[in-house]
Design a protein around this motif. Sequence first.
Motif, mmCIF file in Angstrom:
data_model
loop_
_atom_site.group_PDB
_atom_site.id
_atom_site.type_symbol
_atom_site.label_atom_id
_atom_site.label_comp_id
_atom_site.label_asym_id
_atom_site.label_seq_id
_atom_site.Cartn_x
_atom_site.Cartn_y
_atom_site.Cartn_z
ATOM 1 N N PRO A 19 53.822 41.951 42.817
ATOM 2 C CA PRO A 19 54.049 42.704 41.571
ATOM 3 C C PRO A 19 53.012 42.430 40.486
ATOM 4 C CG PRO A 19 56.072 41.664 42.338
ATOM 5 C CD PRO A 19 54.949 41.085 43.146
ATOM 6 N N TYR A 20 52.225 41.386 40.648
ATOM 7 C CA TYR A 20 51.311 40.963 39.599
ATOM 8 C C TYR A 20 50.087 41.853 39.467
ATOM 9 C CZ TYR A 20 53.796 36.527 39.123
ATOM 10 O OH TYR A 20 54.731 35.554 38.875
ATOM 11 N N THR A 21 49.598 41.930 38.240
ATOM 12 C CA THR A 21 48.259 42.410 38.007
ATOM 13 C C THR A 21 47.274 41.416 38.618
ATOM 14 O OG1 THR A 21 48.977 43.452 35.947
ATOM 15 C CG2 THR A 21 46.617 43.098 36.230
ATOM 16 N N MET A 22 46.193 41.926 39.181
ATOM 17 C CA MET A 22 45.227 41.090 39.872
ATOM 18 C C MET A 22 43.869 41.184 39.201
ATOM 19 S SD MET A 22 47.079 39.898 42.427
ATOM 20 C CE MET A 22 45.830 39.249 43.548
ATOM 21 N N GLY A 23 43.055 40.193 39.457
ATOM 22 C CA GLY A 23 41.710 40.213 38.916
ATOM 23 C C GLY A 23 40.795 39.251 39.636
ATOM 24 N N TRP A 24 39.533 39.389 39.320
ATOM 25 C CA TRP A 24 38.513 38.468 39.806
ATOM 26 C C TRP A 24 37.822 37.817 38.617
ATOM 27 C CZ3 TRP A 24 37.731 37.062 44.794
ATOM 28 C CH2 TRP A 24 38.278 37.874 45.796
ATOM 29 N N PHE A 25 37.644 36.526 38.718
ATOM 30 C CA PHE A 25 36.903 35.750 37.739
ATOM 31 C C PHE A 25 35.801 34.999 38.460
ATOM 32 C CE2 PHE A 25 40.850 36.707 35.816
ATOM 33 C CZ PHE A 25 40.706 36.620 34.441
ATOM 34 N N ARG A 26 34.844 34.529 37.702
ATOM 35 C CA ARG A 26 33.779 33.747 38.304
ATOM 36 C C ARG A 26 33.360 32.629 37.362
ATOM 37 N NH1 ARG A 26 28.801 38.184 38.167
ATOM 38 N NH2 ARG A 26 28.436 38.130 35.896
ATOM 39 N N TYR A 60 33.623 32.571 42.842
ATOM 40 C CA TYR A 60 34.479 33.691 42.489
ATOM 41 C C TYR A 60 35.923 33.371 42.831
ATOM 42 C CZ TYR A 60 30.581 36.723 41.397
ATOM 43 O OH TYR A 60 29.472 37.286 40.810
ATOM 44 N N TYR A 61 36.803 33.600 41.872
ATOM 45 C CA TYR A 61 38.213 33.276 42.012
ATOM 46 C C TYR A 61 39.065 34.527 41.892
ATOM 47 C CZ TYR A 61 36.700 28.488 41.058
ATOM 48 O OH TYR A 61 36.083 27.263 41.100
ATOM 49 N N CYS A 62 39.926 34.700 42.835
ATOM 50 C CA CYS A 62 40.964 35.703 42.723
ATOM 51 C C CYS A 62 42.052 35.173 41.804
ATOM 52 C CB CYS A 62 41.522 36.010 44.115
ATOM 53 S SG CYS A 62 42.778 37.287 44.172
ATOM 54 N N ALA A 63 42.663 36.055 41.039
ATOM 55 C CA ALA A 63 43.702 35.651 40.111
ATOM 56 C C ALA A 63 44.826 36.669 40.094
ATOM 57 C CB ALA A 63 43.129 35.491 38.701
ATOM 58 N N ALA A 64 46.015 36.188 39.788
ATOM 59 C CA ALA A 64 47.186 37.043 39.648
ATOM 60 C C ALA A 64 48.008 36.560 38.475
ATOM 61 C CB ALA A 64 48.021 37.031 40.928
ATOM 62 N N GLY A 65 48.559 37.491 37.717
ATOM 63 C CA GLY A 65 49.377 37.116 36.587
ATOM 64 C C GLY A 65 49.967 38.322 35.900
ATOM 65 N N PRO A 66 50.870 38.079 34.932
ATOM 66 C CA PRO A 66 51.499 39.201 34.242
ATOM 67 C C PRO A 66 50.556 39.982 33.347
ATOM 68 C CG PRO A 66 52.162 37.122 33.261
ATOM 69 C CD PRO A 66 51.403 36.789 34.511
ATOM 70 N N MET A 67 49.454 39.385 32.932
ATOM 71 C CA MET A 67 48.495 40.090 32.095
ATOM 72 C C MET A 67 47.088 39.670 32.475
ATOM 73 S SD MET A 67 48.033 40.229 27.948
ATOM 74 C CE MET A 67 47.239 38.623 27.902
ATOM 75 N N ILE A 68 46.400 40.541 33.137
ATOM 76 C CA ILE A 68 44.978 40.405 33.423
ATOM 77 C C ILE A 68 44.379 41.785 33.209
ATOM 78 C CG2 ILE A 68 43.185 39.857 35.103
ATOM 79 C CD1 ILE A 68 45.278 38.158 36.585
ATOM 80 N N TYR A 69 43.454 41.886 32.288
ATOM 81 C CA TYR A 69 42.862 43.197 32.046
ATOM 82 C C TYR A 69 41.454 43.058 31.513
ATOM 83 C CZ TYR A 69 43.961 42.564 27.063
ATOM 84 O OH TYR A 69 44.047 42.089 25.778
ATOM 85 N N CYS A 70 40.666 44.031 31.820
ATOM 86 C CA CYS A 70 39.306 44.125 31.345
ATOM 87 C C CYS A 70 39.183 45.416 30.553
ATOM 88 C CB CYS A 70 38.308 44.103 32.489
ATOM 89 S SG CYS A 70 38.412 42.615 33.518
ATOM 90 N N ALA A 71 38.719 45.290 29.319
ATOM 91 C CA ALA A 71 38.556 46.440 28.449
ATOM 92 C C ALA A 71 37.525 46.103 27.386
ATOM 93 C CB ALA A 71 39.881 46.824 27.792
ATOM 94 N N GLY A 72 36.806 47.117 26.941
ATOM 95 C CA GLY A 72 35.797 46.896 25.928
ATOM 96 C C GLY A 72 34.687 45.957 26.360
ATOM 97 N N GLY A 73 34.477 45.852 27.660
ATOM 98 C CA GLY A 73 33.393 45.044 28.195
ATOM 99 C C GLY A 73 33.750 43.611 28.502
ATOM 100 N N TYR A 74 34.979 43.193 28.189
ATOM 101 C CA TYR A 74 35.416 41.835 28.421
ATOM 102 C C TYR A 74 36.755 41.808 29.133
ATOM 103 C CZ TYR A 74 31.747 40.514 25.139
ATOM 104 O OH TYR A 74 30.536 40.334 24.513
ATOM 105 N N CYS A 75 37.046 40.686 29.782
ATOM 106 C CA CYS A 75 38.281 40.513 30.516
ATOM 107 C C CYS A 75 39.142 39.454 29.853
ATOM 108 C CB CYS A 75 38.001 40.118 31.965
ATOM 109 S SG CYS A 75 37.058 41.353 32.884
ATOM 110 N N TYR A 76 40.451 39.656 29.946
ATOM 111 C CA TYR A 76 41.425 38.787 29.302
ATOM 112 C C TYR A 76 42.551 38.472 30.271
ATOM 113 C CZ TYR A 76 38.973 40.934 25.390
ATOM 114 O OH TYR A 76 38.006 41.401 24.549
ATOM 115 N N ARG A 77 43.232 37.383 30.010
ATOM 116 C CA ARG A 77 44.331 36.994 30.874
ATOM 117 C C ARG A 77 45.393 36.253 30.096
ATOM 118 N NH1 ARG A 77 44.520 31.571 31.881
ATOM 119 N NH2 ARG A 77 42.596 30.352 31.618
ATOM 120 N N SER A 78 46.597 36.245 30.640
ATOM 121 C CA SER A 78 47.683 35.455 30.106
ATOM 122 C C SER A 78 47.507 33.991 30.486
ATOM 123 C CB SER A 78 49.016 35.975 30.644
ATOM 124 O OG SER A 78 49.025 35.954 32.067
#
Length: 123
Positions: free
Chosen positions: A28-35, A90-108
Amino acid sequence: QVQLVESGGGSAQAGGSLRLSCAASGYPYTMGWFRQAPGKEREGVASITRAGGAGYADSVKDRFTISRDNAKNTVYLQMDGLEPEDTAMYYCAAGPMIYCAGGYCYRSEEIYWGQGTQVTVSS
Protein backbone atom coordinates in the motif's frame (compact mmCIF):
# COMPACT_ATOMS: atom_id res chain seq x y z
CA GLN A 1 6.26 -5.50 8.11
CA VAL A 2 7.72 -3.84 5.04
CA GLN A 3 10.71 -5.48 3.42
CA LEU A 4 12.55 -4.17 0.38
CA VAL A 5 15.28 -5.85 -1.65
CA GLU A 6 17.09 -4.01 -4.43
CA SER A 7 18.92 -5.50 -7.38
CA GLY A 8 20.26 -4.47 -10.76
CA GLY A 9 23.11 -2.23 -9.75
CA GLY A 10 26.50 -2.46 -11.35
CA SER A 11 28.87 -0.58 -13.59
CA ALA A 12 28.07 1.33 -16.74
CA GLN A 13 29.75 3.69 -19.13
CA ALA A 14 28.65 7.28 -19.37
CA GLY A 15 25.65 7.39 -21.65
CA GLY A 16 24.74 3.81 -20.83
CA SER A 17 21.77 2.31 -19.04
CA LEU A 18 20.93 0.26 -15.98
CA ARG A 19 17.64 -1.00 -14.62
CA LEU A 20 17.18 -1.27 -10.88
CA SER A 21 14.53 -3.44 -9.30
CA CYS A 22 12.99 -3.37 -5.85
CA ALA A 23 11.05 -6.39 -4.65
CA ALA A 24 8.66 -5.10 -2.03
CA SER A 25 6.24 -6.30 0.58
CA GLY A 26 3.68 -4.05 2.21
CA TYR A 27 2.55 -2.63 -1.09
CA PRO A 28 0.00 0.00 0.00
CA TYR A 29 2.95 2.35 0.45
CA THR A 30 4.17 5.07 -1.80
CA MET A 31 7.55 4.03 -3.17
CA GLY A 32 10.68 5.84 -4.16
CA TRP A 33 14.34 5.68 -4.97
CA PHE A 34 17.03 7.56 -3.12
CA ARG A 35 20.76 7.62 -3.58
CA GLN A 36 23.80 8.46 -1.53
CA ALA A 37 27.33 9.07 -2.71
CA PRO A 38 30.29 8.83 -0.30
CA GLY A 39 30.55 11.96 1.81
CA LYS A 40 27.17 13.27 0.69
CA GLU A 41 23.72 13.17 2.20
CA ARG A 42 21.03 10.88 0.91
CA GLU A 43 18.91 12.48 -1.77
CA GLY A 44 15.68 11.55 -3.44
CA VAL A 45 15.68 10.47 -7.05
CA ALA A 46 12.14 9.46 -7.95
CA SER A 47 8.79 8.64 -6.40
CA ILE A 48 5.74 6.69 -7.46
CA THR A 49 2.29 6.58 -5.92
CA ARG A 50 0.15 3.51 -5.45
CA ALA A 51 -1.74 4.59 -8.56
CA GLY A 52 1.45 4.94 -10.58
CA GLY A 53 1.95 8.70 -10.56
CA ALA A 54 5.63 9.48 -10.89
CA GLY A 55 7.85 12.36 -9.85
CA TYR A 56 11.54 13.05 -10.26
CA ALA A 57 14.36 15.14 -9.00
CA ASP A 58 15.56 17.64 -11.58
CA SER A 59 18.93 15.93 -11.66
CA VAL A 60 17.44 12.81 -13.25
CA LYS A 61 14.33 14.07 -15.00
CA ASP A 62 14.11 12.94 -18.64
CA ARG A 63 16.81 10.34 -18.02
CA PHE A 64 15.34 8.07 -15.35
CA THR A 65 11.94 6.42 -15.33
CA ILE A 66 10.27 4.91 -12.29
CA SER A 67 7.58 2.30 -12.77
CA ARG A 68 5.60 -0.19 -10.76
CA ASP A 69 4.43 -3.72 -11.45
CA ASN A 70 1.83 -4.58 -8.86
CA ALA A 71 1.51 -8.18 -10.05
CA LYS A 72 5.17 -8.74 -9.22
CA ASN A 73 5.26 -6.43 -6.19
CA THR A 74 8.20 -4.73 -7.83
CA VAL A 75 9.27 -1.15 -8.46
CA TYR A 76 11.79 -0.33 -11.15
CA LEU A 77 14.12 2.49 -11.94
CA GLN A 78 15.18 2.59 -15.56
CA MET A 79 18.29 4.73 -15.80
CA ASP A 80 19.27 5.98 -19.23
CA GLY A 81 21.88 8.50 -20.22
CA LEU A 82 23.92 7.74 -17.13
CA GLU A 83 26.48 10.26 -16.00
CA PRO A 84 29.43 9.85 -13.62
CA GLU A 85 27.54 12.08 -11.19
CA ASP A 86 24.94 9.32 -10.90
CA THR A 87 27.47 7.12 -9.12
CA ALA A 88 26.01 6.28 -5.72
CA MET A 89 24.41 3.66 -3.57
CA TYR A 90 20.77 3.50 -4.61
CA TYR A 91 18.12 2.69 -2.03
CA CYS A 92 14.57 1.65 -2.54
CA ALA A 93 12.19 3.21 -0.04
CA ALA A 94 8.59 2.82 1.04
CA GLY A 95 6.49 4.99 3.29
CA PRO A 96 3.26 6.91 3.75
CA MET A 97 4.73 10.03 2.14
CA ILE A 98 7.38 9.96 -0.54
CA TYR A 99 7.06 12.45 -3.34
CA CYS A 100 9.10 14.40 -5.80
CA ALA A 101 7.85 17.79 -6.94
CA GLY A 102 9.36 21.08 -7.96
CA GLY A 103 12.65 19.36 -8.72
CA TYR A 104 13.17 17.89 -5.26
CA CYS A 105 12.07 14.78 -3.38
CA TYR A 106 10.61 14.58 0.10
CA ARG A 107 9.72 11.85 2.54
CA SER A 108 8.04 11.21 5.85
CA GLU A 109 10.04 10.28 8.91
CA GLU A 110 8.30 6.92 8.81
CA ILE A 111 10.15 5.20 6.01
CA TYR A 112 11.47 1.76 5.21
CA TRP A 113 14.75 1.25 3.40
CA GLY A 114 16.26 -1.49 1.32
CA GLN A 115 19.90 -2.38 1.80
CA GLY A 116 21.00 -0.59 -1.34
CA THR A 117 22.54 -1.46 -4.66
CA GLN A 118 25.69 0.20 -5.96
CA VAL A 119 25.71 2.07 -9.26
CA THR A 120 29.04 3.14 -10.71
CA VAL A 121 29.27 5.18 -13.89
CA SER A 122 32.59 5.73 -15.61
CA SER A 123 33.46 8.26 -18.27
